[in-house]
Design an enzyme around this catalytic site. Structure first.
Site, PDB file in Angstrom:
ATOM      1  N   GLU A 286       4.791  35.476  -8.806  1.00 52.05           N
ATOM      2  CA  GLU A 286       4.095  34.073  -8.450  1.00 52.05           C
ATOM      3  C   GLU A 286       4.901  33.666  -6.859  1.00 52.05           C
ATOM      4  O   GLU A 286       5.967  34.376  -6.646  1.00 52.05           O
ATOM      5  CB  GLU A 286       4.307  33.126  -9.441  1.00 52.05           C
ATOM      6  CG  GLU A 286       4.044  31.864  -8.711  1.00 52.05           C
ATOM      7  CD  GLU A 286       4.391  30.475  -8.892  1.00 52.05           C
ATOM      8  OE1 GLU A 286       3.457  29.614  -9.098  1.00 52.05           O
ATOM      9  OE2 GLU A 286       4.842  31.128 -10.170  1.00 52.05           O
ATOM     10  N   LYS A 347      -4.743  29.570  -8.995  1.00 48.70           N
ATOM     11  CA  LYS A 347      -5.077  29.033 -10.614  1.00 48.70           C
ATOM     12  C   LYS A 347      -5.222  27.672 -10.170  1.00 48.70           C
ATOM     13  O   LYS A 347      -5.401  26.667  -9.296  1.00 48.70           O
ATOM     14  CB  LYS A 347      -3.488  29.001  -9.726  1.00 48.70           C
ATOM     15  CG  LYS A 347      -2.195  27.796 -11.220  1.00 48.70           C
ATOM     16  CD  LYS A 347      -1.180  28.195 -10.793  1.00 48.70           C
ATOM     17  CE  LYS A 347      -0.570  27.195 -12.075  1.00 48.70           C
ATOM     18  NZ  LYS A 347       1.956  27.274 -11.650  1.00 48.70           N
ATOM     19  N   CYS A 399       1.340  31.690 -14.546  1.00 46.24           N
ATOM     20  CA  CYS A 399       3.001  30.564 -14.293  1.00 46.24           C
ATOM     21  C   CYS A 399       2.476  29.686 -15.547  1.00 46.24           C
ATOM     22  O   CYS A 399       2.049  29.943 -16.569  1.00 46.24           O
ATOM     23  CB  CYS A 399       4.139  29.716 -12.880  1.00 46.24           C
ATOM     24  SG  CYS A 399       5.187  29.032 -13.278  1.00 46.24           S
TER      25      CYS A 399
END
Length: 526
Positions: A286, A347, A399
């Site tokens: 990430e 995301k 994540c």
């Protein structure tokens, strides 16, 4: 007909002592039992404490008279559980201690105290409809508890970390996630671990035998489900997972950014050990690059050159087009061999107060724009499947998203694997990253898909569709691993049902509790 002994029968001496406890003593004992339950999670992985803790809180709940007293038992249990299980959250406040260390005591008490309210609600609800027999008491408590765990996974965007089911990741019970998911398995372990010891104390032969058979059956089935060896397709792609090990307090330091970037490039360019050629795909973690890839073609060329013909999947912050009315994204991007950008994913489940501020639409009219902009990321449209030429398609997750079981794979054709990129440097170097990895293992079993995990400071790993880690890089090391992509398993019941599994479980629990509530009212009237 099976004779489930009345709740008052087992362990008369024990229950007498529990009844004699004062309110604060019950809370303290419950908190201690919460700590015992936490030992089931990484890094200790000792779930057998559930067989000690759950009968104690079940017996205490049976011995109190009012739902409010039961709620305090549940709150104490949750407080001990979440303080000990989520202590790693405090590390985030030590990344910049001069600015944030003062908030550490509040973070380590207020969040667990808030999460414990969910458990308090479960015990309150269970006591409101408390039946007469031991087996049904255990079932009512497990059902109401699971109901609030589902709520904890959704209220205020949800935080389903440390579900009781996750304590069993190192056992064959993990395989039950393929049909029950984490909430269904939570219901199962809460019931079996509370009822089995109590049935044994009650000398209920039938109840003990049935509960033990249920637990043993799940164990045996889980063991039999897992193949002896990891299976690979004849043309399985070779994946290189790169871990730069950039500590969070140095990750965005101008003096260190070139060092971490060089590690990524050098690890990507390294020759394969013991074979010719190059990897089929290279995976970075990430926000691995400190620039906007769509606006820095020189950086993309450097990455493409290091990859030597392999596409690179990396995390990056991406910017809107000029004049767009939308903010920045935390993204997964692909850089193709010609240095152009391929498919990307933004995301969609952001971290509250880390990547966005909840209720910003209220803060802005109040003149609190600076607070509302804290974090600065916008949401992506939802789960996505990425397809690259010559490679199996993959579901993308960044994540925090890996803790949400229903948000990994979207609608449409089933992907062949899961790619998750993460920065666990925020979680410290102890329990947090290990617990995060365990949840990735659950996602693999639930979907029947292998999962590749690239973590900034570790633990980077390849996970097969049965939750086994085939290779990994430990915490706080930099380098790369070259791993074949395991073959996916047949589509699981959980993956077929998607949201239906959770909705059905909620409906079943609500119906179950409604029946007992009605029966309880009839008993009171009589």
């Amino acid at each position: 007909m099976i004779d489930f002994s009345p709740a008052g029968a087992p362990g008369q001496g024990v229950t007498r002592r529990l009844r004699q406890l004062s309110g604060w003593q019950r809370v303290l004992l419950s908190a201690l039992m919460g700590v015992v339950m936490t030992l089931g999670h990484a890094p200790t992985d000792l779930p057998w404490g559930f067989f000690l803790a759950l009968p104690v809180v079940l017996a205490m709940t049976a011995e109190v008279d009012r739902p409010r007293q039961a709620a305090w038992i549940g709150w104490g249990l949750g407080l001990g559980y979440f303080i000990s299980g989520l202590h790693w959250i405090g590390h985030a406040f030590l990344v910049d201690p001069d600015q944030h260390a003062w908030m550490l005591p509040f973070a380590l008490t207020l969040l667990p105290g808030f999460l414990a309210l969910f458990w308090a609600g479960a015990f309150w609800l269970a006591k409101r409809i408390w039946p007469q027999t031991l087996a049904l008491q255990a079932l009512v408590l497990a059902s109401s508890w699971t109901l609030v765990e589902i709520a904890r996974g959704h209220v205020l965007t949800g935080f389903p970390w440390a579900l009781p089911a996750y304590a069993w990741v190192e056992t064959p019970l993990l395989q039950s996630a393929s049909w029950a998911g984490p909430f269904g398995l939570t219901l199962i372990v809460l019931f079996l671990c509370s009822y089995l010891p109590m049935a044994l104390l009650a000398r209920s032969l039938a109840g003990t035998a049935l509960a033990a058979a249920g637990f043993a059956g799940l164990w045996i089935w889980g063991t039999a489900r897992v193949p002896e060896t990891v299976t690979y397709a004849p043309d399985a792609p070779l994946i290189r997972i790169v871990q730069p090990d950039a500590p969070q307090h140095l990750k965005w330091n101008r003096d260190y950014i070139p060092r971490f970037y060089r590690r990524l490039l050098e690890a990507s360019a390294a020759p394969l050990e013991g074979r010719e050629g190059t990897p089929d795909l290279i995976l970075w973690p990430e926000t691995a690059v400190a620039y906007l890839p769509e606006r820095f073609p020189e950086g993309r060329q450097q990455i493409a050159a290091a990859a030597r013909g392999a596409p690179v999947v990396t995390g990056a912050i991406t910017a809107p087009e000029a004049g767009a009315q939308i903010g920045y994204f935390n993204s997964l991007v692909t850089i193709l061999p010609d240095a152009s950008m391929g498919p990307s994913y933004n995301k969609h489940h952001l971290v509250p107060f880390g990547e966005y501020v909840p209720f910003a639409w209220i803060l802005k009219p109040l003149g609190l724009e600076q607070i509302a902009l804290f974090g600065g990321f916008d949401e992506g449209p939802g789960p996505a499947t990425i397809s690259l030429p010559g490679l199996p398609s993959f579901a993308a997750a960044i994540c925090y998203e890996m803790i949400f079981p229903h948000e990994i794979v979207g609608t449409g054709p089933r992907p062949d694997w899961i790619v998750t990129i993460t920065n666990d440097a925020w979680f410290g170097g102890f329990a947090g990253p290990q617990q995060h990895l365990d949840q990735a293992r659950f996602r693999a079993v639930e979907q029947g898909l292998p999962a590749a995990r690239a973590a900034n400071t570790g633990i980077s790993a390849m996970i097969d569709p049965y939750g086994r880690v085939t290779n990994s890089l430990p915490l706080h090391t930099h380098g790369a691993i070259d791993v074949l992509l395991p073959e996916k398993a047949p589509e699981t019941l959980f993956s077929q049902m998607r949201w239906t599994s959770t909705i059905g479980l909620i409906a079943l629990i609500l119906a179950f509790l409604t029946v007992f509530a009605r029966q309880s009212r009839q008993i009171d009237k009589s």
